[in-house]
Design a protein around this motif. Structure first.
Motif, short mmCIF file in Angstrom:
data_model
loop_
_atom_site.label_atom_id
_atom_site.label_comp_id
_atom_site.label_asym_id
_atom_site.label_seq_id
_atom_site.Cartn_x
_atom_site.Cartn_y
_atom_site.Cartn_z
N MET A 1 0.86 -1.17 0.00
CA MET A 1 0.00 0.00 0.00
C MET A 1 0.90 1.23 0.00
O MET A 1 1.82 1.33 0.80
N ARG A 2 0.61 2.16 -0.90
CA ARG A 2 1.36 3.40 -1.02
C ARG A 2 0.40 4.57 -1.00
O ARG A 2 -0.69 4.50 -1.57
N ALA A 3 0.81 5.66 -0.35
CA ALA A 3 -0.04 6.85 -0.27
C ALA A 3 0.83 8.09 -0.25
O ALA A 3 2.04 8.02 -0.02
N ALA A 4 0.18 9.22 -0.49
CA ALA A 4 0.84 10.52 -0.42
C ALA A 4 -0.08 11.46 0.36
O ALA A 4 -1.28 11.21 0.49
N VAL A 5 0.52 12.53 0.88
CA VAL A 5 -0.28 13.52 1.60
C VAL A 5 -1.36 14.05 0.64
O VAL A 5 -1.09 14.33 -0.52
N GLU B 1 -8.63 12.00 5.38
CA GLU B 1 -7.57 12.56 4.55
C GLU B 1 -6.22 12.24 5.18
O GLU B 1 -6.02 12.45 6.39
N ILE B 2 -5.29 11.76 4.37
CA ILE B 2 -3.95 11.47 4.85
C ILE B 2 -3.19 12.80 4.93
O ILE B 2 -3.03 13.48 3.92
N VAL B 3 -2.77 13.16 6.15
CA VAL B 3 -2.07 14.42 6.35
C VAL B 3 -0.57 14.23 6.59
O VAL B 3 0.19 15.20 6.53
N GLU B 4 -0.16 12.99 6.85
CA GLU B 4 1.27 12.71 7.01
C GLU B 4 1.51 11.23 6.73
O GLU B 4 0.73 10.37 7.16
N VAL B 5 2.57 10.95 5.98
CA VAL B 5 2.99 9.58 5.71
C VAL B 5 4.25 9.34 6.52
O VAL B 5 5.25 10.02 6.33
N ARG B 6 4.21 8.37 7.41
CA ARG B 6 5.35 8.14 8.31
C ARG B 6 6.23 6.97 7.89
O ARG B 6 7.30 6.77 8.44
N GLY B 7 5.77 6.18 6.93
CA GLY B 7 6.58 5.06 6.45
C GLY B 7 7.46 5.50 5.29
O GLY B 7 7.29 6.57 4.71
N ALA B 8 8.41 4.64 4.93
CA ALA B 8 9.31 4.92 3.81
C ALA B 8 8.58 4.73 2.48
O ALA B 8 7.79 3.80 2.32
N ASP B 9 8.83 5.63 1.54
CA ASP B 9 8.29 5.53 0.18
C ASP B 9 6.77 5.38 0.13
O ASP B 9 6.23 4.60 -0.65
#
Length: 62
Positions: A1-5, A24-32
């Motif tokens: 699973m991949r996401a962006a702000v 809404e995704i406001v921060e992605v804390r995982g790599a890539d």
């Protein structure tokens, strides 16, 4: 699973009659673009989410 702000996290209800949840995704804390994600829910609260198999990422338009 991949996401962006700016993407939305769509959590499907697990039982008949349970509503889906969107945030809404406001921060992605995982790599890539990997989880966990800091998600802002419609009522304004934010939570750290480790998505399960009942979740999908909906990419932001544009």
């Amino acid at each position: 699973m991949r996401a962006a702000v700016g993407d939305r996290l769509h959590v499907h209800g697990r039982k008949v009659g349970n509503p889906d949840h969107l945030g809404e995704i406001v921060e992605v804390r995982g790599a890539d673009g990997a989880p966990p994600y800091l998600v802002r829910h419609p009522d304004g609260h934010e939570s750290l989410v480790f998505p399960g198999p009942d979740c999908v990422v909906e990419q932001a338009p544009g």
